[in-house]
Design a protein around this motif. Structure first.
Motif, PDB file in Angstrom:
ATOM      1  N   GLU A 290       0.855  -1.182   0.000  1.00  0.00           N
ATOM      2  CA  GLU A 290       0.000   0.000   0.000  1.00  0.00           C
ATOM      3  C   GLU A 290       0.889   1.230   0.000  1.00  0.00           C
ATOM      4  N   ALA A 291       0.264   2.406  -0.143  1.00  0.00           N
ATOM      5  CA  ALA A 291       1.026   3.652  -0.161  1.00  0.00           C
ATOM      6  C   ALA A 291       1.605   3.933   1.217  1.00  0.00           C
ATOM      7  N   PRO A 292       2.894   4.266   1.311  1.00  0.00           N
ATOM      8  CA  PRO A 292       3.502   4.555   2.612  1.00  0.00           C
ATOM      9  C   PRO A 292       3.070   5.916   3.145  1.00  0.00           C
ATOM     10  N   PRO A 293       3.036   6.067   4.463  1.00  0.00           N
ATOM     11  CA  PRO A 293       2.673   7.369   5.035  1.00  0.00           C
ATOM     12  C   PRO A 293       3.750   8.416   4.777  1.00  0.00           C
ATOM     13  N   HIS A 294       3.340   9.659   4.837  1.00  0.00           N
ATOM     14  CA  HIS A 294       4.248  10.776   4.583  1.00  0.00           C
ATOM     15  C   HIS A 294       5.438  10.764   5.544  1.00  0.00           C
ATOM     16  N   GLY A 295       6.615  10.958   4.996  1.00  0.00           N
ATOM     17  CA  GLY A 295       7.817  11.081   5.809  1.00  0.00           C
ATOM     18  C   GLY A 295       8.438   9.779   6.258  1.00  0.00           C
ATOM     19  N   LEU A 296       7.835   8.635   5.904  1.00  0.00           N
ATOM     20  CA  LEU A 296       8.336   7.357   6.404  1.00  0.00           C
ATOM     21  C   LEU A 296       9.749   7.068   5.928  1.00  0.00           C
ATOM     22  N   PHE A 297      10.022   7.265   4.636  1.00  0.00           N
ATOM     23  CA  PHE A 297      11.342   6.948   4.098  1.00  0.00           C
ATOM     24  C   PHE A 297      12.438   7.777   4.769  1.00  0.00           C
ATOM     25  N   ASP A 298      12.170   9.069   4.917  1.00  0.00           N
ATOM     26  CA  ASP A 298      13.188   9.947   5.494  1.00  0.00           C
ATOM     27  C   ASP A 298      13.426   9.633   6.966  1.00  0.00           C
ATOM     28  N   GLU A 299      12.352   9.384   7.718  1.00  0.00           N
ATOM     29  CA  GLU A 299      12.523   9.080   9.130  1.00  0.00           C
ATOM     30  C   GLU A 299      13.244   7.746   9.315  1.00  0.00           C
ATOM     31  N   TRP A 300      12.895   6.752   8.496  1.00  0.00           N
ATOM     32  CA  TRP A 300      13.567   5.450   8.599  1.00  0.00           C
ATOM     33  C   TRP A 300      15.060   5.599   8.295  1.00  0.00           C
ATOM     34  N   ALA A 301      15.390   6.316   7.226  1.00  0.00           N
ATOM     35  CA  ALA A 301      16.795   6.484   6.855  1.00  0.00           C
ATOM     36  C   ALA A 301      17.558   7.243   7.935  1.00  0.00           C
ATOM     37  N   ALA A 302      16.927   8.273   8.513  1.00  0.00           N
ATOM     38  CA  ALA A 302      17.602   9.075   9.536  1.00  0.00           C
ATOM     39  C   ALA A 302      17.872   8.270  10.796  1.00  0.00           C
ATOM     40  N   ARG A 303      16.938   7.415  11.182  1.00  0.00           N
ATOM     41  CA  ARG A 303      17.090   6.682  12.432  1.00  0.00           C
ATOM     42  C   ARG A 303      17.841   5.361  12.275  1.00  0.00           C
ATOM     43  N   SER A 304      17.633   4.689  11.152  1.00  0.00           N
ATOM     44  CA  SER A 304      18.238   3.361  10.979  1.00  0.00           C
ATOM     45  C   SER A 304      19.552   3.388  10.225  1.00  0.00           C
ATOM     46  N   GLY A 305      19.760   4.455   9.442  1.00  0.00           N
ATOM     47  CA  GLY A 305      20.937   4.486   8.584  1.00  0.00           C
ATOM     48  C   GLY A 305      20.817   3.547   7.392  1.00  0.00           C
ATOM     49  N   ARG A 306      19.604   3.099   7.086  1.00  0.00           N
ATOM     50  CA  ARG A 306      19.355   2.159   5.996  1.00  0.00           C
ATOM     51  C   ARG A 306      18.274   2.731   5.071  1.00  0.00           C
ATOM     52  N   GLU A 307      18.245   2.221   3.843  1.00  0.00           N
ATOM     53  CA  GLU A 307      17.215   2.606   2.897  1.00  0.00           C
ATOM     54  C   GLU A 307      16.086   1.579   2.897  1.00  0.00           C
ATOM     55  N   ILE A 308      14.914   2.020   2.470  1.00  0.00           N
ATOM     56  CA  ILE A 308      13.800   1.121   2.162  1.00  0.00           C
ATOM     57  C   ILE A 308      13.577   1.192   0.661  1.00  0.00           C
ATOM     58  N   HIS A 309      13.501   0.042   0.015  1.00  0.00           N
ATOM     59  CA  HIS A 309      13.199  -0.003  -1.412  1.00  0.00           C
ATOM     60  C   HIS A 309      11.742  -0.411  -1.579  1.00  0.00           C
ATOM     61  N   GLU A 310      10.980   0.493  -2.198  1.00  0.00           N
ATOM     62  CA  GLU A 310       9.539   0.293  -2.353  1.00  0.00           C
ATOM     63  C   GLU A 310       9.234  -0.435  -3.651  1.00  0.00           C
ATOM     64  N   GLY A 311       8.166  -1.240  -3.641  1.00  0.00           N
ATOM     65  CA  GLY A 311       7.711  -1.908  -4.841  1.00  0.00           C
ATOM     66  C   GLY A 311       6.211  -1.772  -5.007  1.00  0.00           C
ATOM     67  N   LEU A 312       5.775  -1.756  -6.264  1.00  0.00           N
ATOM     68  CA  LEU A 312       4.351  -1.763  -6.590  1.00  0.00           C
ATOM     69  C   LEU A 312       4.055  -3.071  -7.306  1.00  0.00           C
ATOM     70  N   GLY A 313       3.073  -3.795  -6.830  1.00  0.00           N
ATOM     71  CA  GLY A 313       2.748  -5.076  -7.447  1.00  0.00           C
ATOM     72  C   GLY A 313       1.277  -5.376  -7.347  1.00  0.00           C
ATOM     73  N   MET A 314       0.915  -6.574  -7.753  1.00  0.00           N
ATOM     74  CA  MET A 314      -0.466  -7.039  -7.706  1.00  0.00           C
ATOM     75  C   MET A 314      -0.445  -8.554  -7.720  1.00  0.00           C
ATOM     76  N   SER A 315      -1.534  -9.160  -7.268  1.00  0.00           N
ATOM     77  CA  SER A 315      -1.589 -10.616  -7.199  1.00  0.00           C
ATOM     78  C   SER A 315      -1.411 -11.249  -8.570  1.00  0.00           C
ATOM     79  N   GLU A 316      -1.824 -10.546  -9.613  1.00  0.00           N
ATOM     80  CA  GLU A 316      -1.756 -11.093 -10.961  1.00  0.00           C
ATOM     81  C   GLU A 316      -0.346 -11.143 -11.525  1.00  0.00           C
TER      82      GLU A 316
END
Length: 511
Positions: A290-316
């Motif tokens: 689903e769509a991530p909440p606002h600011g999630l990527f930046d807060e995660w990177a700032a606190r964890s020192g790691r990136e999140i790689h997002e994907g868009l998919g579907m069951s099909e």
């Protein structure tokens, strides 16, 4: 254009379970393929080597065939999220049967619908089902039956299936009140290859921990199929899903990749110790659903020192658009089409000609993609709805910029019709999520009269924030066109979600 590994006329021998397990067993038989963790801080409750795993899969496959199941028979799996679920799923496929993964949280009527609609010949479940109303009673398998099959079944070789033969059937929400079955071929495992480097950056030394349940293709694919096809280690956690536990589990298991829906990452930031020292082994996170909440990527990177790689998919198709270690995130987008995939934007109505950059339309995938489903189970009308000439359109709306980055703007069947205008719920949610007092938000179309519909916002406020609907409406008015602004704010304690953490939009209007 995609280069297929075979032509449709050839349809070569190919078994998905063999593809995932045989190479690892031959090359690294004693390497852990699967770790089962029952509690944070505890040693693994189970350690399955590649040799052990393949043996259990092929013994269970032999027992299923010995029980009288024939090639093509469907087997419904309604078990807890344990190693038995994983082994049975691949055993069914190894035997030339068709796996039907389902949630153990289904009610009996829901499970009976899947049995009746699929015509399943067997069902593995925690407690017996009353199948007397079905045209033919399926074989009922208990967890004890599965455990015995894994140990004592007559080991057989992988069934001589072909690439286009059915391998698994997964049910997803349809355009009607009943879910529809999505039928995938054995070659769907090959169709996942673009994800290896186009999303994960997957390596044989990776240890992959997934937060989801096995009834979801996101978990079966990212958590099991792809790690095993690459000789990596999959990790299952069977204990209480407390968000504070995930960093401890990552550290204890030396997990290098962690996958989950946005809500899992958001809850970790709120309740857990997310620092580089707390997750030293983690290379990056993988997010979809689903769509991530606002600011999630930046807060995660700032606190964890790691990136999140997002994907868009579907069951099909599973995930086909993403960022990756080599495709950096561009704010507001979900990434690029993975290498080898042919993705365009088509008009919602009109000719099947790709639209120019920055023009909204339906996200379409070329029908030659090896990850694409065989079709919907007994739903010819719905199959026709998603076929546009040489393209498959799953209902996602978006735009593509000149560099190939795609912005997901919502679902065509979820677009709100408010005061005569088409409004994407994702667009409104993205704006409201930036409000400093809002923790979570979801939007839906509300009927105030038979002929009048408005945008409604369902809001979870942060613990110390006041519930001030006028202030939220004023915030929206400054940032959205008038017709996009919510006309009603409903404060809720939590948003309705599925077992896998996705927002249930149909449940919003009942709140």
């Amino acid at each position: 254009m995609i280069t297929p590994f075979y032509t449709p006329a050839e349809n070569p021998p190919f078994n998905m379970a063999r593809y995932c397990l045989e190479a690892g067993t031959l090359a690294t038989p004693t390497k852990p393929a699967l770790l089962v963790i029952a509690a944070p801080g505890a040693p693994p409750a189970e350690i399955w080597t590649y040799a052990d795993l393949e043996d259990a899969v092929l013994r269970t496959a032999g027992a299923l065939r010995q029980a009288g199941l024939k090639p093509g028979d469907r087997v419904l799996i309604r078990l807890d999220n344990t190693s038995a679920y994983a082994v049975l799923f691949f055993a069914v496929i190894a035997a030339g049967l068709v796996a039907l993964p389902a949630s153990n949280q289904l009610t009996e009527p829901e499970a009976l619908f899947l049995l009746e609609d699929s015509g399943a010949a067997a069902v593995a479940c925690l407690s017996p089902l009353d199948t007397s109303a079905l045209a033919s009673a399926p074989l009922l398998l208990s967890p004890d039956d599965i455990a015995r099959m894994m140990r004592e079944g007559p080991r057989i070789d992988y069934a001589p299936t072909r690439a286009e033969d059915p391998a698994f059937l997964i049910y997803t929400s349809g355009t009607t009140a009943r879910p529809k079955g999505v039928l995938h071929a054995h070659r769907s495992a090959i169709g996942r290859r673009p994800m290896y480097q186009g999303w994960y950056g997957l390596r044989p030394d990776d240890r992959v921990l997934h937060a989801g349940a096995f009834n979801w293709t996101f978990t079966l694919g990212v958590g099991l199929t792809d790690p095993w096809a690459n000789g990596a280690t999959a990790i299952i956690y069977t204990g209480e899903k407390d968000p504070a536990f995930w960093p401890r589990l990552i550290r204890d298991t030396d997990a290098t990749l962690f996958a989950g829906v946005p809500g899992v990452f958001r809850q970790m930031l709120k309740y857990a110790d997310v620092t580089p020292a707390a997750i030293p082994s983690l290379r990056h996170g993988l997010m979809a659903g689903e769509a991530p909440p606002h600011g999630l990527f930046d807060e995660w990177a700032a606190r964890s020192g790691r990136e999140i790689h997002e994907g868009l998919g579907m069951s099909e198709l599973s995930t086909y658009i993403s960022t990756s270690p080599t495709v950096p995130r561009r704010p507001g987008t979900v990434g690029k089409a993975q290498p080898g995939r042919n993705v365009v934007i088509l008009p919602v109505d009109g000719p099947d000609e790709p639209l120019p950059p920055e023009t909204e339309g339906l996200i379409a995938v070329h029908r030659s993609d090896r990850g694409l489903m065989l079709g919907y189970w007994n739903r010819a009308a719905e199959q026709a709805e998603v076929t546009r000439g040489e393209w498959f359109v799953g209902g996602d709306l978006g735009t593509m910029d000149a560099d190939g980055y795609i912005t997901h703007t919502g679902r065509n069947n979820e677009v709100m019709k408010a005061l005569g205008y088409r409004v994407s719920p994702l667009e409104v949610e993205a704006v409201l999520a930036a409000h400093p007092g809002i923790a979570e938000v979801a939007c839906a179309e509300l009927a105030v009269r038979a002929d009048v519909h408005i945008v409604g916002a369902f809001v979870v406020m942060k613990d110390d924030a006041p519930r001030d609907a006028n202030a939220i409406m004023a915030f929206a008015t400054e940032r959205l066109a008038a017709y996009k602004c919510p006309r009603e704010i409903r404060f809720v304690d939590a948003l309705p979600r599925t077992a896998n953490g996705k927002i249930r939009r149909a449940g919003l209007v009942r709140m």
